[in-house]
Design a protein around this motif. Structure first.
Motif, short mmCIF file in Angstrom:
data_model
loop_
_atom_site.label_atom_id
_atom_site.label_comp_id
_atom_site.label_asym_id
_atom_site.label_seq_id
_atom_site.Cartn_x
_atom_site.Cartn_y
_atom_site.Cartn_z
N VAL A 150 0.84 -1.19 0.00
CA VAL A 150 0.00 0.00 0.00
C VAL A 150 0.88 1.24 0.00
CG1 VAL A 150 -1.81 1.28 1.21
CG2 VAL A 150 -1.80 -1.22 1.29
N CYS A 151 0.49 2.24 -0.78
CA CYS A 151 1.15 3.54 -0.77
C CYS A 151 0.10 4.63 -0.55
CB CYS A 151 1.90 3.80 -2.09
SG CYS A 151 2.74 5.40 -2.15
N PHE A 152 0.18 5.27 0.61
CA PHE A 152 -0.68 6.42 0.90
C PHE A 152 0.01 7.66 0.36
CE2 PHE A 152 -1.54 3.32 4.32
CZ PHE A 152 -2.90 3.13 4.13
N SER A 153 -0.70 8.46 -0.44
CA SER A 153 0.03 9.48 -1.20
C SER A 153 -0.71 10.80 -1.28
CB SER A 153 0.30 8.96 -2.62
OG SER A 153 -0.92 8.68 -3.28
N ASN A 154 0.08 11.86 -1.34
CA ASN A 154 -0.38 13.19 -1.70
C ASN A 154 0.73 13.80 -2.55
OD1 ASN A 154 -0.67 16.20 -1.47
ND2 ASN A 154 -2.52 15.60 -0.38
N PRO A 155 0.78 13.42 -3.82
CA PRO A 155 1.92 13.79 -4.65
C PRO A 155 1.76 15.17 -5.30
CG PRO A 155 0.47 12.36 -5.87
CD PRO A 155 -0.13 12.49 -4.49
N GLY A 156 2.86 15.66 -5.84
CA GLY A 156 2.88 16.87 -6.66
C GLY A 156 3.63 16.59 -7.95
N THR A 157 4.01 17.63 -8.64
CA THR A 157 4.64 17.45 -9.95
C THR A 157 5.94 16.66 -9.88
OG1 THR A 157 5.64 19.63 -9.63
CG2 THR A 157 3.63 19.52 -10.94
N SER A 158 6.70 16.84 -8.82
CA SER A 158 7.99 16.15 -8.72
C SER A 158 7.85 14.64 -8.59
CB SER A 158 8.78 16.69 -7.51
OG SER A 158 8.97 18.07 -7.61
N GLU A 159 6.66 14.18 -8.24
CA GLU A 159 6.44 12.75 -7.99
C GLU A 159 5.65 12.06 -9.09
OE1 GLU A 159 7.57 15.06 -4.96
OE2 GLU A 159 5.42 15.11 -5.43
N MET A 160 5.43 12.73 -10.24
CA MET A 160 4.55 12.17 -11.26
C MET A 160 5.08 10.88 -11.86
SD MET A 160 1.65 13.72 -11.52
CE MET A 160 1.73 13.67 -9.73
#
Length: 254
Positions: free
Chosen positions: A18-28
């Motif tokens: 499982v990956c809980f995420s709140n990404p932005g552009t750097s993590e695309m």
């Protein structure tokens, strides 16, 4: 295969599901890898504090790490409160924080910050990848570190170029050492204290607050007359009919 995909495949190899995420552009590129690689479930949180809180709860109950995905230093900072709680609870978490590309750091972009400085107080293991060729191995070491008894936060900083550039392969899972053995001297000292005729309490924590540990603590208490107690904010406590009851130390002890 790019660095992000090699990292996600490595996490799956090591049992992270499982990956809980709140990404932005750097993590695309990492987000794209989550969609591409079988075996990893991605869950979006609308605030980083929710992301780290979910990872803490998951780690406590599943007894293995989830991954988090946070956007740069500000995103990490937004999630620090629940990472603090996770550190206090010895929760295993693989905390992945995106960063600007390594060659872009010189420009001090608006969201640039001291990610390592933010992460250090809550992390038992901390590393920043510097090449897409090493990202997979770094991920395997992060999972190994998170699972080190009794559990801890392993933070891996992932610069954007190490995620999008070409990598070679995923890494295999690394062995996880078990908890250290308790010395005979410590056991003898505890037995002596329980037999000294004075009022005695046993403070129980961690894995011992599960059913088997509570049963053993109950047998010791019955034989010695000692009280068995646990912290006010126990990370996890198994309760219910038929289980040994345990006192919680009052928050205001006075």
């Amino acid at each position: 295969m790019n660095g992000a995909e090699s990292l996600v495949r490595t996490l799956v190899n090591a049992g992270v599901e499982v990956c809980f995420s709140n990404p932005g552009t750097s993590e695309m590129h990492f987000v794209a890898a989550l969609d591409k690689v079988e075996g990893m479930r991605a869950i979006l949180g609308l605030f980083e504090g929710a992301v780290t809180g979910m990872a803490d709860g998951y780690g406590r109950m599943a007894e293995k790490p989830a991954a988090t995905l946070l956007h740069l230093g500000p995103g990490l900072a937004n999630g620090l409160a629940n990472l603090h709680n996770a550190r206090r609870a010895s929760t295993p978490i693989v905390n992945i924080v995106g960063d600007h590309a390594t060659y872009h750091a010189q420009y001090d972009a608006p969201l640039a910050s001291d990610i390592m400085g933010f992460a250090r107080p809550v992390s038992g293991w901390l590393h920043s990848s510097n090449s897409p060729k090493t990202v997979a191995a770094d991920g395997a070491r992060a999972v190994q570190a998170a699972m080190q008894a009794p559990g801890q936060i392993a933070t891996l900083v992932l610069p954007a170029d190490t995620a999008w550039l070409e990598a070679e392969h995923a890494a295999p899972a690394l062995p996880v050492p078990g908890p250290a053995a308790v010395s005979r001297e410590a056991v003898d000292a505890a037995a002596k204290a329980l037999k000294n005729g004075r009022k005695t309490a046993i403070l129980v924590r961690g894995q011992a607050l599960k059913e088997e540990g509570l049963a053993l603590a109950g047998r010791i208490a019955a034989a010695s007359g000692a009280r068995i107690m646990c912290d006010t904010f126990a990370p996890r406590l198994q309760r219910g009919a038929g289980r040994v009851a345990i006192e919680r130390i009052p928050y205001f002890a006075e």
